[in-house]
Scaffold this motif. Structure first.
Motif, PDB file in Angstrom:
ATOM      1  N   MET A   1       0.983  -1.271  -0.002  1.00  0.00           N
ATOM      2  CA  MET A   1      -0.190  -0.016   0.092  1.00  0.00           C
ATOM      3  C   MET A   1       0.830   1.407  -0.009  1.00  0.00           C
ATOM      4  SD  MET A   1      -2.457   1.608   2.746  1.00  0.00           S
ATOM      5  CE  MET A   1      -1.081   3.052   3.594  1.00  0.00           C
ATOM      6  N   SER A   2       0.409   2.267  -0.661  1.00  0.00           N
ATOM      7  CA  SER A   2       1.270   3.466  -0.894  1.00  0.00           C
ATOM      8  C   SER A   2       0.081   4.508  -0.848  1.00  0.00           C
ATOM      9  CB  SER A   2       2.105   3.614  -1.931  1.00  0.00           C
ATOM     10  OG  SER A   2       1.623   3.412  -2.927  1.00  0.00           O
ATOM     11  N   LEU A   3       0.359   6.026  -0.846  1.00  0.00           N
ATOM     12  CA  LEU A   3      -0.610   7.040  -0.839  1.00  0.00           C
ATOM     13  C   LEU A   3      -0.317   7.806  -2.217  1.00  0.00           C
ATOM     14  CD1 LEU A   3      -1.152   8.094   2.561  1.00  0.00           C
ATOM     15  CD2 LEU A   3      -2.728   6.636   1.278  1.00  0.00           C
ATOM     16  N   ILE A   4      -1.299   8.319  -2.921  1.00  0.00           N
ATOM     17  CA  ILE A   4      -1.321   9.460  -3.930  1.00  0.00           C
ATOM     18  C   ILE A   4      -1.784  10.590  -3.114  1.00  0.00           C
ATOM     19  CG2 ILE A   4      -1.945  10.104  -6.323  1.00  0.00           C
ATOM     20  CD1 ILE A   4      -2.579   7.161  -6.766  1.00  0.00           C
ATOM     21  N   GLN A   5      -0.934  11.641  -2.866  1.00  0.00           N
ATOM     22  CA  GLN A   5      -1.142  12.874  -2.297  1.00  0.00           C
ATOM     23  C   GLN A   5      -1.486  13.884  -3.232  1.00  0.00           C
ATOM     24  OE1 GLN A   5      -1.088  12.409   1.153  1.00  0.00           O
ATOM     25  NE2 GLN A   5      -2.224  14.411   1.272  1.00  0.00           N
ATOM     26  N   VAL A   6      -2.417  14.572  -3.271  1.00  0.00           N
ATOM     27  CA  VAL A   6      -2.859  15.820  -3.880  1.00  0.00           C
ATOM     28  C   VAL A   6      -2.875  16.939  -2.981  1.00  0.00           C
ATOM     29  CG1 VAL A   6      -4.603  16.790  -5.317  1.00  0.00           C
ATOM     30  CG2 VAL A   6      -4.008  14.262  -5.589  1.00  0.00           C
ATOM     31  N   THR A   7      -2.133  17.810  -3.236  1.00  0.00           N
ATOM     32  CA  THR A   7      -1.946  19.093  -2.572  1.00  0.00           C
ATOM     33  C   THR A   7      -2.177  20.195  -3.197  1.00  0.00           C
ATOM     34  OG1 THR A   7      -0.404  17.822  -1.039  1.00  0.00           O
ATOM     35  CG2 THR A   7      -0.703  20.123  -0.301  1.00  0.00           C
ATOM     36  N   GLN A  27      -6.230  12.696  -0.846  1.00  0.00           N
ATOM     37  CA  GLN A  27      -5.407  11.446  -0.819  1.00  0.00           C
ATOM     38  C   GLN A  27      -6.041  10.132  -1.380  1.00  0.00           C
ATOM     39  OE1 GLN A  27      -3.101  11.392   2.790  1.00  0.00           O
ATOM     40  NE2 GLN A  27      -4.582   9.779   3.807  1.00  0.00           N
ATOM     41  N   ILE A  28      -5.273   9.260  -2.080  1.00  0.00           N
ATOM     42  CA  ILE A  28      -5.933   8.056  -2.369  1.00  0.00           C
ATOM     43  C   ILE A  28      -4.849   6.921  -2.104  1.00  0.00           C
ATOM     44  CG2 ILE A  28      -6.460   6.805  -4.866  1.00  0.00           C
ATOM     45  CD1 ILE A  28      -6.713   9.446  -6.140  1.00  0.00           C
ATOM     46  N   ASP A  29      -5.599   5.937  -1.706  1.00  0.00           N
ATOM     47  CA  ASP A  29      -4.952   4.715  -1.089  1.00  0.00           C
ATOM     48  C   ASP A  29      -4.623   3.863  -2.389  1.00  0.00           C
ATOM     49  OD1 ASP A  29      -3.977   2.223  -0.571  1.00  0.00           O
ATOM     50  OD2 ASP A  29      -4.825   2.642   1.584  1.00  0.00           O
ATOM     51  N   ALA A 130      -4.673  -6.919 -21.105  1.00  0.00           N
ATOM     52  CA  ALA A 130      -3.146  -6.394 -21.235  1.00  0.00           C
ATOM     53  C   ALA A 130      -2.904  -5.385 -20.098  1.00  0.00           C
ATOM     54  CB  ALA A 130      -2.917  -5.674 -22.541  1.00  0.00           C
ATOM     55  N   LEU A 131      -3.868  -4.731 -19.729  1.00  0.00           N
ATOM     56  CA  LEU A 131      -3.743  -3.662 -18.569  1.00  0.00           C
ATOM     57  C   LEU A 131      -3.354  -4.067 -17.414  1.00  0.00           C
ATOM     58  CD1 LEU A 131      -4.116  -0.654 -17.758  1.00  0.00           C
ATOM     59  CD2 LEU A 131      -6.607  -1.287 -17.279  1.00  0.00           C
ATOM     60  N   PHE A 132      -3.741  -5.369 -16.862  1.00  0.00           N
ATOM     61  CA  PHE A 132      -3.669  -6.051 -15.666  1.00  0.00           C
ATOM     62  C   PHE A 132      -2.494  -7.040 -15.567  1.00  0.00           C
ATOM     63  CE2 PHE A 132      -7.990  -4.373 -14.844  1.00  0.00           C
ATOM     64  CZ  PHE A 132      -7.547  -4.098 -13.527  1.00  0.00           C
ATOM     65  N   LEU A 133      -1.696  -7.033 -17.094  1.00  0.00           N
ATOM     66  CA  LEU A 133      -0.486  -7.706 -16.907  1.00  0.00           C
ATOM     67  C   LEU A 133       0.583  -6.747 -16.365  1.00  0.00           C
ATOM     68  CD1 LEU A 133      -0.715  -9.606 -20.346  1.00  0.00           C
ATOM     69  CD2 LEU A 133      -0.663 -10.662 -18.095  1.00  0.00           C
ATOM     70  N   LYS A 134       0.305  -5.391 -16.426  1.00  0.00           N
ATOM     71  CA  LYS A 134       1.373  -4.271 -15.930  1.00  0.00           C
ATOM     72  C   LYS A 134       1.335  -4.282 -14.478  1.00  0.00           C
ATOM     73  CE  LYS A 134       1.017  -1.454 -20.099  1.00  0.00           C
ATOM     74  NZ  LYS A 134       2.181  -0.892 -20.218  1.00  0.00           N
ATOM     75  N   GLU A 135       2.483  -4.689 -13.753  1.00  0.00           N
ATOM     76  CA  GLU A 135       2.579  -4.825 -12.344  1.00  0.00           C
ATOM     77  C   GLU A 135       3.169  -3.639 -11.746  1.00  0.00           C
ATOM     78  OE1 GLU A 135       5.214  -8.269 -11.634  1.00  0.00           O
ATOM     79  OE2 GLU A 135       3.643  -9.779 -12.380  1.00  0.00           O
ATOM     80  N   ASN A 136       2.811  -3.261 -10.460  1.00  0.00           N
ATOM     81  CA  ASN A 136       3.294  -2.152  -9.789  1.00  0.00           C
ATOM     82  C   ASN A 136       2.951  -0.906 -10.556  1.00  0.00           C
ATOM     83  OD1 ASN A 136       4.905  -3.826  -8.134  1.00  0.00           O
ATOM     84  ND2 ASN A 136       6.336  -4.128  -9.552  1.00  0.00           N
ATOM     85  N   SER A 137       1.579  -0.885 -10.907  1.00  0.00           N
ATOM     86  CA  SER A 137       1.153   0.170 -11.612  1.00  0.00           C
ATOM     87  C   SER A 137      -0.181   0.497 -11.061  1.00  0.00           C
ATOM     88  CB  SER A 137       1.036   0.332 -13.271  1.00  0.00           C
ATOM     89  OG  SER A 137       2.350   0.248 -13.871  1.00  0.00           O
ATOM     90  N   PHE A 138      -0.671   1.837 -10.908  1.00  0.00           N
ATOM     91  CA  PHE A 138      -1.873   2.204 -10.490  1.00  0.00           C
ATOM     92  C   PHE A 138      -2.698   2.577 -11.766  1.00  0.00           C
ATOM     93  CE2 PHE A 138      -5.145   5.411  -9.006  1.00  0.00           C
ATOM     94  CZ  PHE A 138      -5.822   4.420  -7.832  1.00  0.00           C
ATOM     95  N   LEU A 139      -3.703   1.960 -12.114  1.00  0.00           N
ATOM     96  CA  LEU A 139      -4.383   1.713 -13.367  1.00  0.00           C
ATOM     97  C   LEU A 139      -5.530   2.803 -13.469  1.00  0.00           C
ATOM     98  CD1 LEU A 139      -4.677  -2.094 -13.543  1.00  0.00           C
ATOM     99  CD2 LEU A 139      -2.729  -0.462 -14.356  1.00  0.00           C
ATOM    100  N   SER A 164      -7.651  -4.685  -7.635  1.00  0.00           N
ATOM    101  CA  SER A 164      -7.547  -3.669  -6.990  1.00  0.00           C
ATOM    102  C   SER A 164      -6.505  -2.750  -7.375  1.00  0.00           C
ATOM    103  CB  SER A 164      -7.200  -4.128  -5.440  1.00  0.00           C
ATOM    104  OG  SER A 164      -5.886  -4.630  -5.399  1.00  0.00           O
ATOM    105  N   GLY A 165      -6.635  -1.456  -6.863  1.00  0.00           N
ATOM    106  CA  GLY A 165      -5.393  -0.667  -7.344  1.00  0.00           C
ATOM    107  C   GLY A 165      -5.803   0.267  -8.498  1.00  0.00           C
ATOM    108  N   PHE A 166      -7.030   0.941  -8.701  1.00  0.00           N
ATOM    109  CA  PHE A 166      -7.387   1.368 -10.056  1.00  0.00           C
ATOM    110  C   PHE A 166      -8.423   2.750  -9.586  1.00  0.00           C
ATOM    111  CE2 PHE A 166     -10.143  -2.273  -9.801  1.00  0.00           C
ATOM    112  CZ  PHE A 166     -11.419  -1.784  -9.463  1.00  0.00           C
ATOM    113  N   ILE A 167      -8.422   3.555 -10.520  1.00  0.00           N
ATOM    114  CA  ILE A 167      -9.576   4.581 -10.779  1.00  0.00           C
ATOM    115  C   ILE A 167     -10.249   4.317 -11.748  1.00  0.00           C
ATOM    116  CG2 ILE A 167     -10.013   6.803 -11.320  1.00  0.00           C
ATOM    117  CD1 ILE A 167      -7.787   7.981  -9.946  1.00  0.00           C
ATOM    118  N   LEU A 168     -11.650   4.108 -11.644  1.00  0.00           N
ATOM    119  CA  LEU A 168     -12.612   3.619 -12.539  1.00  0.00           C
ATOM    120  C   LEU A 168     -13.464   4.770 -13.046  1.00  0.00           C
ATOM    121  CD1 LEU A 168     -13.932   1.261 -14.731  1.00  0.00           C
ATOM    122  CD2 LEU A 168     -15.350   0.846 -12.593  1.00  0.00           C
TER     123      LEU A 168
END
Length: 492
Positions: A1-7, A27-29, A130-139, A164-168
């Motif tokens: 888990m990490s955070l995307i921080q918008v300031t 912020q987004i987890d 193909a998108l979910f073959l990409k590891e360590n990325s936020f989609l 998990s780990g996406f904005i839809l």
């Protein structure tokens, strides 16, 4: 888990005086399944592009992940699908690809067919794999449901639920409810994140709106009461002050010190009421800023001289030797709202073309009322251009009603001065729907009208159709819309 921080994010397009975002913080987890919603033109795709680093902005976006955007741009659609995937994902194991395709119910043989030979649904599923073959990325998944039929939407929704780990970005309520655990919403004046699915967010929003409406009414009454009280106190103060230079009724001299003290006391009370009034006004100004509402509309439809407008009896449609659909039978009667349902390729658009008078090869019996006036909304918006006033004149519709419908669907007045070609995809579809609802016709025929249209506008269109009950035949893959609007469903 990490955070995307918008300031303090602030952004406006070059040459524009309107900020898309101004001093935005959240912020987004990166483990969230995040649904992203908001009215058309509010900045959803813009925000995704800011995450991708496509634009300069003020403020900070900090993240320890890379971002991947869907849908991918495919330049060589004539190439085999496996080659397209290899261009998108540099390093993967074949079994990993097969795992994703199996989850999406796509057979291995599509990999060795040209990409352009796949259906729209198959193309979407392959690119998602193909998108979910990409590891360590936020989609960043932008409107994957367009051109997916209901069956494919359920399948893709179940697939995303397992990830998990996406904005839809999606405007399909049932789709969002099934596969997200947080909602990021762009409102009129702020950006809000809530835990839960879309229905949870909408229930909270309605509860907040009702609370603010009640508070607004209470403060309006308080402000009027305080205003009346301040006026009375002011008048009394002036009347008392006038007596300082006069005499009492008994003829004795007035006590100027007492009267001055009394007047000052009244003025102090008046000032206190004024402060309370201003405080109430300040509180009132904080309310209703994110209410999504506008004036009610009146929409009318021409009455036809017969109850039955059209009839298909054992109709089969052909393209050359290919049978598109077989033995279709149904009638269209005044006041009905008919949903044509079925998988992509089942003949829905072909039946619409037949009803609209296009040259279609068919067998069976097809009858359509003489001089039946039809308003048609197509899937295609690429032809739209010019300003809204000229568009209304060219189409012979009432400009005031046309623009009133657009206002209800969240068009700011500044949009009325812009060229339609500069509108977002959802705004262009709203132009076509507003045009259709402004036309004096007997029957509306809409082919996938809701592609790109935001979820709140979808609900407003539902309300209009239910309230005014125009005769309507439509193709739409939004299950909630069909459930609420359709009086009859024809399954192909």
């Amino acid at each position: 888990m990490s955070l995307i921080q918008v300031t303090n994010l602030t952004f406006a397009y070059d040459g524009s005086y309107d900020y898309i975002f101004e001093d935005v913080n959240f912020q987004i987890d990166t483990d969230w399944k995040l649904g992203f919603t908001g009215r058309n033109g509010r900045g959803k795709t813009t925000f995704l592009n800011l995450l991708l680093g496509k634009y300069e902005y003020s403020g900070h976006i900090s993240a320890n992940v890379s971002f991947e955007y869907f849908p991918f741009k495919v330049n060589n659609k004539g190439h085999n699908t496996i080659d397209i995937i290899n261009d998108i994902v540099a390093d993967y194991q074949h079994w990993e690809l097969m795992r994703e395709l199996t989850l999406l119910k796509v057979s291995e043989d599509v990999l060795y067919r040209s990409f352009d030979s796949l259906s729209n649904g198959e193309q979407t599923k392959v690119l998602l794999a193909a998108l979910f073959l990409k590891e360590n990325s936020f989609l960043l998944i932008d409107e994957p449901t367009n051109h997916l039929d209901m069956k494919a939407r359920k399948l893709v929704s179940a697939y995303l639920k397992s990830k998990s780990g996406f904005i839809l970005v999606s405007h399909d309520r049932a789709f969002l409810d099934n596969c997200v655990d947080h909602i990021l919403s762009i409102n009129k004046t702020n950006i809000d994140i809530q835990r839960g699915d879309f229905s949870d967010w909408w229930e909270n929003k309605q509860r907040q709106d009702h609370y603010e409406l009640a508070e607004n009414e209470k403060l309006k009454k308080d402000i009027k009461r305080l205003s009346d009280s301040a006026k009375r106190t002011n008048d009394w103060s002036h009347e008392v002050e006038k007596t300082k230079n006069g005499t009492r009724n008994s003829g004795s001299k007035v006590d100027k010190g007492y009267i001055g003290h009394k007047a000052a006391k009244m003025m102090k009370r008046s000032k206190s009421i004024e402060n309370r009034q201003q405080s109430a006004l300040d509180e009132k100004s904080k309310l209703l800023r994110n209410m999504e509402s506008s004036d009610d509309l009146k929409i009318s439809q021409l009455a036809y001289h017969r109850n039955q407008l059209a009839e298909l009896e054992n109709v089969s449609i052909y393209y050359g030797e290919k049978v598109v659909c077989q033995n279709v039978s149904f009638t269209i009667e005044q006041g009905e709202r008919i949903a044509l349902s079925g998988q992509n390729g089942s003949g829905k658009s072909s039946i619409i073309k037949l009803l609209c008078g296009q040259d279609i090869t068919y067998s069976g019996t097809f009858r359509k009322g003489s001089q039946l006036q039809i308003s048609y909304v197509s899937q295609d918006t690429s032809h739209l251009q010019g300003n809204l006033t000229d568009f209304a004149k060219q189409n012979g519709i009432d400009e005031s009603l046309f623009k009133a419908i657009l206002r209800k669907l969240d068009f700011a007045r500044v949009q009325f001065e812009k060229d339609i070609s500069a509108f977002s995809g959802g705004q262009k579809k709203k132009v076509l729907i507003a045009k259709s609802l402004s036309q004096n016709v007997h029957l509306h025929i809409w082919d996938e009208p809701l592609n790109f249209i935001d979820v709140i506008s979808r609900m407003q269109i539902e309300e209009l159709l239910i309230q005014y009950a125009p005769t309507l035949l439509f193709v739409e893959h939004d299950a909630e819309f069909c459930h609420h609007v359709a009086t009859k469903i024809i399954e192909l």
